[in-house]
Design a protein around this motif. Structure first.
Motif, mmCIF file in Angstrom:
data_model
loop_
_atom_site.group_PDB
_atom_site.id
_atom_site.type_symbol
_atom_site.label_atom_id
_atom_site.label_comp_id
_atom_site.label_asym_id
_atom_site.label_seq_id
_atom_site.Cartn_x
_atom_site.Cartn_y
_atom_site.Cartn_z
ATOM 1 N N ARG A 1 7.952 53.747 4.261
ATOM 2 C CA ARG A 1 7.484 53.615 2.879
ATOM 3 C C ARG A 1 8.150 54.612 1.942
ATOM 4 N NH1 ARG A 1 1.253 52.273 2.945
ATOM 5 N NH2 ARG A 1 1.971 51.376 1.010
ATOM 6 N N GLY A 2 9.014 55.430 2.493
ATOM 7 C CA GLY A 2 9.723 56.414 1.668
ATOM 8 C C GLY A 2 11.207 56.127 1.635
ATOM 9 N N THR A 3 12.011 57.194 1.610
ATOM 10 C CA THR A 3 13.456 57.076 1.480
ATOM 11 C C THR A 3 14.136 57.767 2.650
ATOM 12 O OG1 THR A 3 13.174 57.206 -0.924
ATOM 13 C CG2 THR A 3 15.404 57.515 -0.075
ATOM 14 N N LEU A 4 15.185 57.143 3.165
ATOM 15 C CA LEU A 4 16.001 57.770 4.198
ATOM 16 C C LEU A 4 17.366 58.058 3.608
ATOM 17 C CD1 LEU A 4 16.527 58.678 7.099
ATOM 18 C CD2 LEU A 4 17.085 56.318 7.669
ATOM 19 N N PHE A 5 17.742 59.332 3.621
ATOM 20 C CA PHE A 5 19.027 59.736 3.076
ATOM 21 C C PHE A 5 20.003 59.961 4.226
ATOM 22 C CE2 PHE A 5 21.536 63.526 1.274
ATOM 23 C CZ PHE A 5 22.547 62.694 0.811
ATOM 24 N N LEU A 6 20.983 59.095 4.336
ATOM 25 C CA LEU A 6 21.999 59.221 5.383
ATOM 26 C C LEU A 6 23.230 59.902 4.793
ATOM 27 C CD1 LEU A 6 21.651 55.673 6.997
ATOM 28 C CD2 LEU A 6 20.687 57.855 7.802
ATOM 29 N N ASP A 7 23.335 61.208 5.058
ATOM 30 C CA ASP A 7 24.429 61.976 4.473
ATOM 31 C C ASP A 7 25.661 61.859 5.365
ATOM 32 O OD1 ASP A 7 25.627 63.527 2.609
ATOM 33 O OD2 ASP A 7 24.559 65.372 3.098
ATOM 34 N N GLU A 8 26.833 61.946 4.747
ATOM 35 C CA GLU A 8 28.108 61.851 5.473
ATOM 36 C C GLU A 8 28.144 60.580 6.318
ATOM 37 O OE1 GLU A 8 30.034 64.389 4.751
ATOM 38 O OE2 GLU A 8 28.736 66.124 4.418
ATOM 39 N N ILE A 9 27.768 59.470 5.719
ATOM 40 C CA ILE A 9 27.679 58.207 6.457
ATOM 41 C C ILE A 9 29.039 57.812 7.026
ATOM 42 C CG2 ILE A 9 28.077 56.756 4.412
ATOM 43 C CD1 ILE A 9 25.584 55.874 7.151
ATOM 44 N N GLY A 10 30.114 58.271 6.376
ATOM 45 C CA GLY A 10 31.466 57.945 6.840
ATOM 46 C C GLY A 10 31.764 58.506 8.221
ATOM 47 N N ASP A 11 30.946 59.450 8.665
ATOM 48 C CA ASP A 11 31.170 60.050 9.971
ATOM 49 C C ASP A 11 30.308 59.447 11.058
ATOM 50 O OD1 ASP A 11 33.160 61.915 9.256
ATOM 51 O OD2 ASP A 11 31.627 63.118 8.266
ATOM 52 N N MET A 12 29.607 58.340 10.739
ATOM 53 C CA MET A 12 28.770 57.736 11.777
ATOM 54 C C MET A 12 29.661 57.025 12.796
ATOM 55 S SD MET A 12 25.537 55.205 11.409
ATOM 56 C CE MET A 12 24.357 56.494 11.090
ATOM 57 N N PRO A 13 29.449 57.285 14.084
ATOM 58 C CA PRO A 13 30.280 56.643 15.104
ATOM 59 C C PRO A 13 30.109 55.120 15.080
ATOM 60 C CG PRO A 13 28.811 58.318 16.051
ATOM 61 C CD PRO A 13 28.423 58.153 14.642
ATOM 62 N N LEU A 14 31.184 54.423 15.412
ATOM 63 C CA LEU A 14 31.173 52.948 15.323
ATOM 64 C C LEU A 14 30.015 52.275 16.065
ATOM 65 C CD1 LEU A 14 34.926 51.910 15.340
ATOM 66 C CD2 LEU A 14 33.166 51.216 13.690
ATOM 67 N N PRO A 15 29.716 52.674 17.330
ATOM 68 C CA PRO A 15 28.618 51.981 18.032
ATOM 69 C C PRO A 15 27.288 52.110 17.282
ATOM 70 C CG PRO A 15 29.821 53.464 19.527
ATOM 71 C CD PRO A 15 30.361 53.685 18.166
ATOM 72 N N MET A 16 27.071 53.273 16.672
ATOM 73 C CA MET A 16 25.845 53.468 15.904
ATOM 74 C C MET A 16 25.842 52.622 14.652
ATOM 75 S SD MET A 16 23.373 54.977 16.936
ATOM 76 C CE MET A 16 22.463 54.904 15.413
ATOM 77 N N GLN A 17 27.033 52.429 14.084
ATOM 78 C CA GLN A 17 27.114 51.603 12.880
ATOM 79 C C GLN A 17 26.567 50.209 13.160
ATOM 80 O OE1 GLN A 17 31.009 51.594 11.072
ATOM 81 N NE2 GLN A 17 31.267 53.795 11.398
ATOM 82 N N ALA A 18 26.889 49.704 14.339
ATOM 83 C CA ALA A 18 26.412 48.366 14.696
ATOM 84 C C ALA A 18 24.890 48.344 14.778
ATOM 85 C CB ALA A 18 27.021 47.936 16.029
ATOM 86 N N LYS A 19 24.318 49.361 15.407
ATOM 87 C CA LYS A 19 22.864 49.417 15.548
ATOM 88 C C LYS A 19 22.181 49.579 14.194
ATOM 89 C CE LYS A 19 22.734 50.869 20.276
ATOM 90 N NZ LYS A 19 22.926 51.970 21.194
ATOM 91 N N LEU A 20 22.767 50.423 13.358
ATOM 92 C CA LEU A 20 22.193 50.636 12.034
ATOM 93 C C LEU A 20 22.213 49.336 11.241
ATOM 94 C CD1 LEU A 20 21.101 52.508 9.837
ATOM 95 C CD2 LEU A 20 23.460 53.056 9.202
ATOM 96 N N LEU A 21 23.332 48.631 11.337
ATOM 97 C CA LEU A 21 23.444 47.366 10.614
ATOM 98 C C LEU A 21 22.325 46.414 11.023
ATOM 99 C CD1 LEU A 21 25.053 45.464 8.758
ATOM 100 C CD2 LEU A 21 26.307 44.703 10.787
ATOM 101 N N ARG A 22 22.085 46.328 12.333
ATOM 102 C CA ARG A 22 21.054 45.407 12.804
ATOM 103 C C ARG A 22 19.676 45.787 12.247
ATOM 104 N NH1 ARG A 22 20.353 46.144 18.238
ATOM 105 N NH2 ARG A 22 18.295 46.831 17.576
ATOM 106 N N VAL A 23 19.383 47.092 12.262
ATOM 107 C CA VAL A 23 18.096 47.552 11.732
ATOM 108 C C VAL A 23 17.954 47.202 10.254
ATOM 109 C CG1 VAL A 23 16.786 49.621 11.136
ATOM 110 C CG2 VAL A 23 17.740 49.368 13.426
#
Ligand SMILES: Nc1ncnc2c1ncn2[C@@H]1O[C@H](COP(=O)(O)OP(=O)(O)OP(=O)(O)O)[C@@H](O)[C@H]1O
Ligand SMILES: [Mg+2]
Length: 452
Positions: free
Chosen positions: A234-256
């Motif tokens: 119900r609040g805000t999630l601040f993902l800082d330095e998103i450009g440094d997220m590893p590729l496998p995590m990017q896939a999981k984040l996208l799904r969420v």
């Protein structure tokens, strides 16, 4: 305008006369009272910046008067004086909140010194109180330039929506401040703002940081732990330095982000979450996509509302305002009396490029406060700390017998290295800056033996 208003209290008339004369000469406004009772009357009617009290007086004595003053919640500095300077009286006076204890007969110089010191002290105290009250406002974005005005508009707009925001901008431009401002201006202000710095968390831990884990999910996971998504519900999630997220995590984040539900590591079953995602990066994500380091589909998801925070050199009008505010803060934080910029100093700062943007300016001002000797920060003080090239690039390059071509190469190499450094190694930005084709810049780099 008198410097400050002082109340002097003593039952001896000649002391009142001599002290008030000495203080008036120094431009203080002085009121006198011949007894504690009269003093209390005056204190009801006017506010004083400081008081000087005699200890031994018929009726109520100076220490009781001091007690009464503090009991009324008055915080102005009080100097206590006495003809019989006993240690006990001095200790008692200090305990009751006196700032200094003076022994009679009172030397003018000693009195003025003590008075100045406690007035300074009080000024700082007041400023600190104000500062504390404004801590919220402290995080506020400073700057009245057109670029900042547009930025505030974007923030308002973003705050009124739920769509994902992607904040881009060079290092130190204020991306995190912007992210916080969006949260604060949004309807989610009373709900949590959670932050994850994707560059600071080891890649194997990011998943559990984001989605949490069940007890026993992996070695070391002794207890169940909620992830940032659940905490930010119900609040805000601040993902800082998103450009440094590893590729496998990017896939999981996208799904969420697509499903609006998460799964804890080692968990069975999904948990719906209502989270507003704001991310930030100083990387060129387009370039990262070209390099295969960032997923284009995730980029589209995150970049519904793009916000670009302009570098400081694109809004130089803000430099003086920012510098003045940082100066004020740095003086207080470092226990220095208030300093001011000499005119040339601000002009010099305004001309500088600030590759590290607002953060660099802030650090620079803090260093100036600590290192400059006088009350005024001069142009020379500032020049000494600015990393601007002090001589022109070509000075000293000429050497007898070396062909012009070689000398030119040296200069060219130096310029490209500096430009690359300025853009954090980003070739695309460097090429744009130098008005070269990217391929041309690459070719030059190869020819001049510059490695990325
Ligand atoms: N407009 C502004 N007004 C006041 N302070 C600012 C402003 N912009 C930035 N700052 C200050 O400058 C510093 C850097 O800001 P911030 O951390 O938000 O930058 P950033 O863009 O996230 O940097 P990085 O890319 O290095 O993480 C902070 O101390 C912040 O308070
Ligand atoms: Mg940041």
């Amino acid at each position: 305008m008198p410097r400050a208003r002082i109340l002097v209290v003593d039952d001896e008339k000649n002391i009142l006369t001599s002290l008030s004369r000495a203080l008036r000469v120094e431009d203080f406004e002085v009121d006198v009272a011949g007894s504690a009772a009269l003093a209390l009357e005056k204190l009801q009617k006017k506010t004083y910046d400081a008081a000087i009290l005699d200890v031994m007086m018929p009726g109520m004595d100076g220490l009781e008067l001091l007690k009464a003053i503090r009991a009324e919640g008055k915080h102005m500095p009080v100097l206590v004086m006495s003809g019989h300077g006993s240690i006990e009286t001095a200790v008692e006076a200090t305990r009751l909140g006196a700032h200094d204890f003076l022994e009679k007969p009172i030397g003018t110089e000693r009195l003025l010194l003590s008075l100045e010191r406690c007035l300074d002290f009080r000024r700082l105290e007041v400023e600190n109180e104000e500062l504390r009250k404004r801590t919220g406002a402290l995080e506020e974005l400073i700057g009245e330039s057109e670029a900042m005005r547009r930025l505030r508009e974007r923030i308002q707009l973003a705050a009124s929506a739920k769509a994902a925001v992607l904040i881009t901008g060079e290092r130190g431009t204020g991306k995190e401040l912007v992210a916080r401002a969006i949260h604060r201006a949004s309807a989610r202000v009373d709900q949590p703002l959670e932050k994850l710095n994707c560059a600071a968390v080891p890649s194997e831990l990011i998943e559990s940081e984001l989605f949490g884990h069940e007890a026993g999910a992996f070695t070391g996971a002794t207890k169940q732990r909620l992830g940032k998504f659940e905490r930010a519900h119900r609040g805000t999630l601040f993902l800082d330095e998103i450009g440094d997220m590893p590729l496998p995590m990017q896939a999981k984040l996208l799904r969420v982000l697509q499903e609006g539900e998460i799964e804890r590591v080692g968990g069975s079953g999904v948990i719906p979450v209502d989270v507003r995602v704001v991310s930030a990066t100083n990387r060129d994500l387009q370039e990262a996509i070209e390099l295969g380091e960032f997923r284009a589909d995730l980029y589209d998801r995150l970049n519904v509302l793009p916000i670009r925070v302009p570098p400081l050199r694109e809004r130089r009008e803000d430099i003086p305002t920012l510098a003045e505010r940082f100066l004020e803060l740095a003086c207080i934080a470092n226990d220095r009396p208030r300093k001011a910029f000499g005119k040339g100093a601000l002009e010099l700062l305004s001309a500088y490029d600030f590759p590290g943007n607002v953060r660099e300016l802030k650090n620079l001002v803090e260093r100036l406060v600590i290192l400059s000797p006088g009350e005024t920060i001069t142009e020379a003080d500032a020049r000494a700390l600015l990393p601007i090239a002090r001589a022109s690039v070509s000075a000293g390059v000429y050497r007898p017998g070396v062909p012009l071509r070689e000398l030119m190469d040296e200069v060219e190499r130096e310029i490209i290295l500096r430009a690359l450094d300025h853009h954090g190694g980003n070739v695309t930005q460097t090429a744009t800056d130098l008005d070269l084709e990217r391929s041309h810049l690459y070719k030059k780099m190869r020819a001049l033996d510059i490695k990325r």
